[in-house]
Design a protein around this motif. Structure first.
Motif, PDB file in Angstrom:
ATOM      1  N   TYR A  98       9.729   6.528  -8.322  1.00  0.00           N
ATOM      2  CA  TYR A  98       8.768   5.432  -8.450  1.00  0.00           C
ATOM      3  C   TYR A  98       8.344   5.228  -9.905  1.00  0.00           C
ATOM      4  O   TYR A  98       8.353   4.106 -10.418  1.00  0.00           O
ATOM      5  CB  TYR A  98       7.556   5.754  -7.563  1.00  0.00           C
ATOM      6  N   GLN A 139       9.894  11.328  -4.722  1.00  0.00           N
ATOM      7  CA  GLN A 139       9.473   9.937  -4.641  1.00  0.00           C
ATOM      8  C   GLN A 139       8.674   9.531  -5.873  1.00  0.00           C
ATOM      9  O   GLN A 139       8.827   8.417  -6.372  1.00  0.00           O
ATOM     10  CB  GLN A 139       8.649   9.696  -3.374  1.00  0.00           C
ATOM     11  N   TRP A 140       7.813  10.424  -6.363  1.00  0.00           N
ATOM     12  CA  TRP A 140       7.045  10.112  -7.561  1.00  0.00           C
ATOM     13  C   TRP A 140       7.962   9.889  -8.758  1.00  0.00           C
ATOM     14  O   TRP A 140       7.761   8.952  -9.527  1.00  0.00           O
ATOM     15  CB  TRP A 140       6.043  11.219  -7.880  1.00  0.00           C
ATOM     16  N   ARG A 166       0.806  -1.221   0.000  1.00  0.00           N
ATOM     17  CA  ARG A 166       0.000   0.000   0.000  1.00  0.00           C
ATOM     18  C   ARG A 166       0.843   1.278   0.000  1.00  0.00           C
ATOM     19  O   ARG A 166       0.325   2.365   0.212  1.00  0.00           O
ATOM     20  CB  ARG A 166      -0.947   0.003   1.186  1.00  0.00           C
ATOM     21  N   TRP A 167       2.127   1.171  -0.263  1.00  0.00           N
ATOM     22  CA  TRP A 167       3.003   2.338  -0.285  1.00  0.00           C
ATOM     23  C   TRP A 167       2.666   3.237  -1.458  1.00  0.00           C
ATOM     24  O   TRP A 167       2.416   2.778  -2.559  1.00  0.00           O
ATOM     25  CB  TRP A 167       4.466   1.901  -0.387  1.00  0.00           C
ATOM     26  N   LYS A 168       2.624   4.543  -1.207  1.00  0.00           N
ATOM     27  CA  LYS A 168       2.405   5.532  -2.264  1.00  0.00           C
ATOM     28  C   LYS A 168       3.424   6.642  -2.088  1.00  0.00           C
ATOM     29  O   LYS A 168       3.721   7.037  -0.963  1.00  0.00           O
ATOM     30  CB  LYS A 168       1.003   6.123  -2.182  1.00  0.00           C
ATOM     31  N   PRO A 169       3.938   7.161  -3.185  1.00  0.00           N
ATOM     32  CA  PRO A 169       4.864   8.287  -3.089  1.00  0.00           C
ATOM     33  C   PRO A 169       4.182   9.493  -2.450  1.00  0.00           C
ATOM     34  O   PRO A 169       2.989   9.733  -2.668  1.00  0.00           O
ATOM     35  CB  PRO A 169       5.217   8.582  -4.550  1.00  0.00           C
ATOM     36  N   GLU A 170       4.946  10.244  -1.669  1.00  0.00           N
ATOM     37  CA  GLU A 170       4.375  11.378  -0.948  1.00  0.00           C
ATOM     38  C   GLU A 170       4.847  12.723  -1.467  1.00  0.00           C
ATOM     39  O   GLU A 170       4.234  13.746  -1.169  1.00  0.00           O
ATOM     40  CB  GLU A 170       4.715  11.258   0.539  1.00  0.00           C
ATOM     41  N   ASN A 171       5.947  12.763  -2.211  1.00  0.00           N
ATOM     42  CA  ASN A 171       6.433  14.037  -2.727  1.00  0.00           C
ATOM     43  C   ASN A 171       6.940  13.843  -4.160  1.00  0.00           C
ATOM     44  O   ASN A 171       6.981  12.729  -4.665  1.00  0.00           O
ATOM     45  CB  ASN A 171       7.519  14.620  -1.812  1.00  0.00           C
ATOM     46  N   GLU A 172       7.326  14.943  -4.790  1.00  0.00           N
ATOM     47  CA  GLU A 172       7.736  14.877  -6.191  1.00  0.00           C
ATOM     48  C   GLU A 172       8.953  13.984  -6.409  1.00  0.00           C
ATOM     49  O   GLU A 172       9.011  13.222  -7.372  1.00  0.00           O
ATOM     50  CB  GLU A 172       8.039  16.280  -6.703  1.00  0.00           C
TER      51      GLU A 172
END
Length: 69
Positions: free
Chosen positions: A23, A19-20, A11-17
């Motif tokens: 990813y 990380q995006w 369920r991990w999702k990037p939180e900032n630019e």
């Protein structure tokens, strides 16, 4: 295809630019398109394209260009 170099919780999702960008580059470069949304890839594409494999970069550029027509 499973990426071998990182183990993220399901369920991990990037939180900032930053990380995006990491990813998206990892998923696209290793042909792991599952769970990617067109809107998110398009939002980060300008900064993302220099991190992508040249063939995948060209493919996405053509896809987004054709979408405008």
């Amino acid at each position: 295809m499973k990426n071998w170099d990182y183990n993220l919780p399901k369920r991990w999702k990037p939180e900032n630019e930053r990380q995006w960008l990491w990813y998206l580059a990892r998923k696209i470069n290793y042909d792991d398109w599952t769970g990617l949304k067109k809107e998110i890839v398009k939002r980060y594409f300008v900064k993302l394209k220099k991190r992508l494999d040249p063939g995948k970069r060209i493919m996405l550029e053509l896809y987004f260009k054709k979408e405008k027509i």
